[in-house]
Design an enzyme around this catalytic site. Structure first.
Site, PDB file in Angstrom:
ATOM      1  N   PRO A   2      42.229 -16.431 -16.199  1.00 37.72           N
ATOM      2  CA  PRO A   2      42.424 -17.724 -15.549  1.00 37.72           C
ATOM      3  C   PRO A   2      43.348 -18.645 -16.336  1.00 37.72           C
ATOM      4  O   PRO A   2      43.160 -18.849 -17.534  1.00 37.72           O
ATOM      5  CB  PRO A   2      41.006 -18.291 -15.470  1.00 37.72           C
ATOM      6  CG  PRO A   2      40.112 -17.103 -15.569  1.00 37.72           C
ATOM      7  CD  PRO A   2      40.817 -16.155 -16.483  1.00 37.72           C
ATOM      8  N   GLU A   3      44.347 -19.190 -15.659  1.00 42.13           N
ATOM      9  CA  GLU A   3      45.218 -20.209 -16.238  1.00 42.13           C
ATOM     10  C   GLU A   3      45.185 -21.401 -15.287  1.00 42.13           C
ATOM     11  O   GLU A   3      44.412 -21.427 -14.328  1.00 42.13           O
ATOM     12  CB  GLU A   3      46.623 -19.647 -16.439  1.00 42.13           C
ATOM     13  CG  GLU A   3      46.603 -18.381 -17.289  1.00 42.13           C
ATOM     14  CD  GLU A   3      47.905 -18.083 -18.007  1.00 42.13           C
ATOM     15  OE1 GLU A   3      48.703 -19.005 -18.207  1.00 42.13           O
ATOM     16  OE2 GLU A   3      48.112 -16.920 -18.386  1.00 42.13           O
ATOM     17  N   LYS A  49      42.521 -26.326 -17.261  1.00 47.34           N
ATOM     18  CA  LYS A  49      41.746 -25.101 -17.096  1.00 47.34           C
ATOM     19  C   LYS A  49      40.267 -25.375 -16.815  1.00 47.34           C
ATOM     20  O   LYS A  49      39.450 -24.455 -16.814  1.00 47.34           O
ATOM     21  CB  LYS A  49      41.877 -24.224 -18.338  1.00 47.34           C
ATOM     22  CG  LYS A  49      43.294 -23.751 -18.616  1.00 47.34           C
ATOM     23  CD  LYS A  49      43.313 -22.833 -19.818  1.00 47.34           C
ATOM     24  CE  LYS A  49      44.716 -22.359 -20.136  1.00 47.34           C
ATOM     25  NZ  LYS A  49      44.734 -21.416 -21.275  1.00 47.34           N
ATOM     26  N   ASN A 166      48.086 -17.667 -21.675  1.00 46.41           N
ATOM     27  CA  ASN A 166      48.846 -16.689 -22.434  1.00 46.41           C
ATOM     28  C   ASN A 166      49.984 -16.055 -21.638  1.00 46.41           C
ATOM     29  O   ASN A 166      51.044 -15.760 -22.179  1.00 46.41           O
ATOM     30  CB  ASN A 166      47.912 -15.602 -22.969  1.00 46.41           C
ATOM     31  CG  ASN A 166      48.438 -14.951 -24.216  1.00 46.41           C
ATOM     32  OD1 ASN A 166      48.954 -15.627 -25.101  1.00 46.41           O
ATOM     33  ND2 ASN A 166      48.343 -13.637 -24.285  1.00 46.41           N
ATOM     34  N   ARG A 251      46.880 -14.285 -30.439  1.00 39.14           N
ATOM     35  CA  ARG A 251      46.940 -13.933 -29.032  1.00 39.14           C
ATOM     36  C   ARG A 251      48.084 -12.958 -28.761  1.00 39.14           C
ATOM     37  O   ARG A 251      49.156 -13.041 -29.384  1.00 39.14           O
ATOM     38  CB  ARG A 251      47.138 -15.185 -28.161  1.00 39.14           C
ATOM     39  CG  ARG A 251      46.013 -16.202 -28.257  1.00 39.14           C
ATOM     40  CD  ARG A 251      44.710 -15.683 -27.691  1.00 39.14           C
ATOM     41  NE  ARG A 251      44.840 -15.333 -26.290  1.00 39.14           N
ATOM     42  CZ  ARG A 251      44.730 -16.223 -25.285  1.00 39.14           C
ATOM     43  NH1 ARG A 251      44.513 -17.501 -25.536  1.00 39.14           N
ATOM     44  NH2 ARG A 251      44.839 -15.820 -24.025  1.00 39.14           N
TER      45      ARG A 251
END
Length: 262
Positions: A2-3, A49, A166, A251
């Site tokens: 999820p972004e 978010k 990301n 990340r």
């Protein structure tokens, strides 16, 4: 994963199905288990978010899905696809149940209370919801972060601007031809503003249905420029794409050594 665009789409999906309806049975599991039965749902919206659900008693349900969280919708007797122990929020309305599984964060807080105001203050402008002031975003970056901060950490810092995850981090850096480890202090203000302008455009372009796409080329199925394309040829120059775990949180990061040299 999820972004910001995912949470805005989720809010757009849940809003028409929940707003104005009364919770027949429901709970939110934080440090304690709180009943939500009898509460009327007043509003649903996204803030970066974070998904916020307003109830008629002046409280908000806040969920942050993190990497593995998800909201599901089920019929009355439909079996759940994830175990009940992972359910942090359950909302049963008429013949449907809406369940938030495995969020990174969940809480019930007072609308405009101290924690709500602290959240709004801590987060930067939502890149999807508002016409964010690019000058203000650059100023927040300069004030809050050390000049040695790499761009991979800058873009993921929700205090600067909210919504980038990301996938967009990698795609934005490629499209703006910036190396992931380039330092904030080495980038001019216009360059920083361009990163967030690009991110806002990509986020908004993905508010419709279907998979997340940053590369729109007719008759080509590959909708991303670099993300999860380790070792494959760059769409722009043909160089094998690089991969490493970078930044403070290590990340996954993908980039083109040639297009993003420097």
């Amino acid at each position: 994963m999820p972004e910001g665009d995912t949470i805005h789409k989720l809010a757009a999906y849940l809003g028409p199905r929940l707003v104005g309806r009364t919770i027949a049975t429901g709970v939110v599991r934080t440090a304690t288990v709180q009943s939500l039965a009898g509460r009327r749902i007043e509003a649903v919206w996204a803030l970066g978010k974070h998904l916020l659900i307003a109830l008629d008693d002046g409280t908000l349900l806040r969920s942050h899905l993190g990497m593995w969280g998800a909201w599901h919708r089920y019929g009355r007797d439909e079996p759940w696809r994830r175990p009940a122990r992972e359910a942090a929020i359950e909302l049963r309305v008429e013949d449907e149940v809406y369940v938030c599984f495995g969020p990174r964060e969940v809480e019930r807080l007072r609308d405009q209370g101290l924690r709500h105001r602290a959240l709004a203050t801590r987060l930067g402008p939502d890149l999807i919801a508002s016409e964010a002031d690019e000058t203000a975003i650059v100023r927040r970056a300069r004030e809050l972060l050390d000049p040695t901060t790499p761009l991979v950490d800058l873009l993921l810092d929700q205090r600067i601007a909210a919504g980038i995850g990301n996938v967009y981090k990698c795609e934005v850096l490629f499209l703006e031809r910036r190396h992931p480890l380039a330092r904030l202090g080495a980038i001019e203000d216009a360059g920083i503003a361009a990163l967030y302008r690009r991110a806002r455009g990509l986020l908004r372009d993905n508010l419709g249905g279907g998979p997340r796409i940053t590369r729109r080329v007719a008759n080509e199925p590959d909708g991303l420029w670099v993300y999860r394309r380790r070792g494959r040829p760059c769409h722009a120059c043909g160089t094998a794409l690089a991969y490493a775990r970078l930044g403070a949180d290590r990340r996954a990061t993908y980039w083109c050594p040639r297009c993003q040299a420097g």
